[in-house]
Design a protein around this motif. Structure first.
Motif, mmCIF file in Angstrom:
data_model
loop_
_atom_site.group_PDB
_atom_site.id
_atom_site.type_symbol
_atom_site.label_atom_id
_atom_site.label_comp_id
_atom_site.label_asym_id
_atom_site.label_seq_id
_atom_site.Cartn_x
_atom_site.Cartn_y
_atom_site.Cartn_z
ATOM 1 N N ARG A 72 79.727 86.929 51.645
ATOM 2 C CA ARG A 72 79.061 88.192 51.323
ATOM 3 C C ARG A 72 80.035 89.218 50.767
ATOM 4 O O ARG A 72 79.716 89.963 49.836
ATOM 5 N N SER A 279 81.251 99.818 46.238
ATOM 6 C CA SER A 279 80.380 98.649 46.237
ATOM 7 C C SER A 279 79.955 98.283 47.656
ATOM 8 O O SER A 279 78.789 97.953 47.904
ATOM 9 N N GLU A 283 76.068 98.211 48.588
ATOM 10 C CA GLU A 283 75.451 96.957 49.019
ATOM 11 C C GLU A 283 75.134 96.938 50.515
ATOM 12 O O GLU A 283 74.521 95.990 51.013
ATOM 13 N N SER A 422 79.987 92.645 40.405
ATOM 14 C CA SER A 422 78.600 92.441 39.949
ATOM 15 C C SER A 422 78.050 91.116 40.467
ATOM 16 O O SER A 422 76.868 90.817 40.277
ATOM 17 N N ASN A 423 78.893 90.311 41.101
ATOM 18 C CA ASN A 423 78.474 89.003 41.592
ATOM 19 C C ASN A 423 78.487 88.917 43.109
ATOM 20 O O ASN A 423 78.710 87.837 43.677
ATOM 21 N N VAL A 424 78.252 90.027 43.777
ATOM 22 C CA VAL A 424 78.151 90.014 45.235
ATOM 23 C C VAL A 424 76.904 89.226 45.628
ATOM 24 O O VAL A 424 75.816 89.476 45.105
ATOM 25 N N PRO A 425 77.038 88.238 46.522
ATOM 26 C CA PRO A 425 75.872 87.426 46.903
ATOM 27 C C PRO A 425 74.740 88.269 47.476
ATOM 28 O O PRO A 425 74.972 89.261 48.175
ATOM 29 N N SER A 426 73.531 87.849 47.203
ATOM 30 C CA SER A 426 72.358 88.567 47.702
ATOM 31 C C SER A 426 72.113 88.242 49.167
ATOM 32 O O SER A 426 72.633 87.256 49.711
ATOM 33 N N ASN A 427 71.283 89.052 49.797
ATOM 34 C CA ASN A 427 70.893 88.786 51.185
ATOM 35 C C ASN A 427 70.162 87.451 51.282
ATOM 36 O O ASN A 427 70.333 86.710 52.260
ATOM 37 N N GLU A 428 69.354 87.136 50.272
ATOM 38 C CA GLU A 428 68.609 85.888 50.278
ATOM 39 C C GLU A 428 69.558 84.690 50.230
ATOM 40 O O GLU A 428 69.358 83.690 50.933
ATOM 41 N N TYR A 429 70.588 84.795 49.391
ATOM 42 C CA TYR A 429 71.573 83.711 49.314
ATOM 43 C C TYR A 429 72.264 83.520 50.654
ATOM 44 O O TYR A 429 72.448 82.389 51.116
ATOM 45 N N GLU A 431 71.199 84.306 53.634
ATOM 46 C CA GLU A 431 70.272 83.756 54.632
ATOM 47 C C GLU A 431 70.155 82.247 54.480
ATOM 48 O O GLU A 431 70.149 81.505 55.470
#
Length: 449
Positions: A72, A279, A283, A422-429, A431
């Motif tokens: 993350r 950031s 985020e 700009s490539n910070v993993p999403s919460n969905e990723y 999870e």
């Protein structure tokens, strides 16, 4: 930025941390490695792409020697110029994507321990994917074997471990040529000198040194008993004598000065305003965690903050005696240990306690790499992996200039901070990552049982 496999970073100031010099020159990079270094007077080939770094300063990629990385916030480490991390406990299965990644990907390379081995009842609770709690030497030996097979680069033990269990861990780790690292901050029955005599190599936070000088002290002890100690004026003579004994065992220290310094600075901690910290806030990464911990300001200062000057004295004394002292942060522990950026504060603290700028840089580059036998990183040298940080200002004039990041080069690939963040993993990723990990870990647990 357009990807280049073969190019020359031309006309910058190269800071050679190994030989403690800087000079105007150019660096030829091919397939992720440094092929050749040109001095200012040497003609450059005219058939290779050139990236002009005139007026810039090039240092090796930084190494955070004590942290707990997660995907993350991995981009924040690299955006801060931290190209390698030593992950001191966690779970290698959860870090597998980064550990196995190609060396030019936009996350730091990871040198990792697996879950820590602690004694009952477990400072972080009962046995889980992040810690094994046991007072049985044979169970500990079995765990060391499992970790070695899983790919752990070293073994981490925690403060409640019993001496006989620690002895078993050290003996078993030697069978796999693995060093043992300890965090003895909360130790009640073990001190640093005893652990060194057993064979522990790494002392995180310079922990256990207090217990070696003040038998019976630990953070949760009744502090009234220790009011006679002037923590603001550490006993330098006794600390030096202890460091001399520790040096006989060739131990290595990662003092994580920023950890206690941020506690002592509360409610006005070091908090740089830059792209990385912005950031994290945008985020929503770790900010709530630190704010919740900061509410416990008084307790943190009483239990942890009082060790600030003691730890700084130990670090400088041990280094002056010729011992290995490297830079780490314990990110994201306690409060405001910003991923990547905290290492820059660590370097500032090294200088504040008496290290020169070049010595501070060495503690996060060449000395750090050598201390864990990573022979291809840590310096700007022909044949080494091309991990570099391009700076706008000279850190040898002021160590704070390590934060003046223009670009980061990881395994030869050039990145801007904006690209990385700009490539910070999403919460969905995240999870899904954790869900997949839990499936893998259940398989491990079923084999163990």
């Amino acid at each position: 930025m357009k990807e280049l496999r073969h190019y020359i970073a031309a006309n910058g100031t190269i800071i050679d941390v190994e030989n403690e010099v800087s000079f105007e020159g150019s660096i030829e990079i091919c397939d992720g490695k440094i092929r050749r270094i040109y001095t200012q007077n040497e003609a450059l080939p005219d058939d290779i792409s050139v990236v002009d770094v005139s007026g810039k300063y090039l240092i090796p990629g930084l190494i955070d020697m004590h942290c707990h990385i997660q995907e993350r916030f991995a981009p924040h480490f690299l955006a801060s110029g931290v190209t390698t991390v030593r992950n001191t406990a966690g779970n290698v299965f959860l870090l597998k994507n980064m550990i196995d990644a190609p060396f030019d990907v936009p996350t730091p390379r990871v040198y990792a321990a697996d879950r820590m081995i602690d004694g009952t009842p477990g400072l972080w609770g009962p046995t889980s994917f992040g810690n094994l709690v046991t007072d049985d030497p044979e169970t500990a030996r079995k765990e060391v074997r499992r970790q070695a097979e899983a790919g752990a680069k070293f073994i981490k033990v925690y403060g409640l471990i019993k001496k006989e269990v620690l002895q078993a861990v050290v003996e078993e780790a030697r069978e796999f040529n693995l060093e043992v690292s300890c965090d003895l901050i909360h130790a009640k029955e073990l001190n640093a000198l005893e652990a060194a005599e057993i064979g522990v190599t790494w002392f995180e936070h310079a922990s256990g040194f207090v217990q070696a000088l003040y038998d019976g002290w630990h953070p949760t002890a009744d502090q009234e008993k220790w009011r006679h100690i002037d923590w603001e004026k550490p006993d330098e003579a006794r600390i030096k004598a202890l460091c001399e004994e520790m040096l006989k065992h060739h131990v290595k220290l990662c003092p994580t000065l920023v950890l206690t310094d941020q506690v002592t600075q509360q409610p006005n901690p070091w908090y740089p305003k830059n792209k990385v910290t912005e950031s994290l806030k945008k985020e929503g990464i770790l900010i709530d965690h630190w704010e919740k911990n900061a509410v416990q300001e008084a307790l943190l200062k009483e239990q942890i903050g009082i060790l600030d000057l003691f730890t700084k004295t130990v670090a400088k004394t041990y280094a002056d005696l010729g011992g290995t002292v490297v830079a780490g942060t314990d990110t994201p522990a306690l409060i405001w240990t910003f991923p990547g950026m905290a290492l820059h504060r660590e370097l500032e603290l090294f200088v504040e306690i008496g290290f020169s700028e070049i010595e501070a840089l060495q503690a996060a580059t060449i000395q750090a790499a050598r201390s864990i036998q990573m022979e291809e990183i840590g310096a700007i040298k022909e044949g080494f992996i091309a991990d570099l940080v391009v700076l706008d200002a000279n850190p040898l004039i002021d160590i704070q200039y390590t934060k003046s990041i223009h670009h980061i080069i990881k395994g030869g690939k050039i990145y801007s901070q904006d690209e990385l963040l700009s490539n910070v993993p999403s919460n969905e990723y995240m999870e899904k990552l954790i869900a997949d990990f839990q499936i893998e870990w259940e398989k491990v647990e079923s084999v163990q049982s």
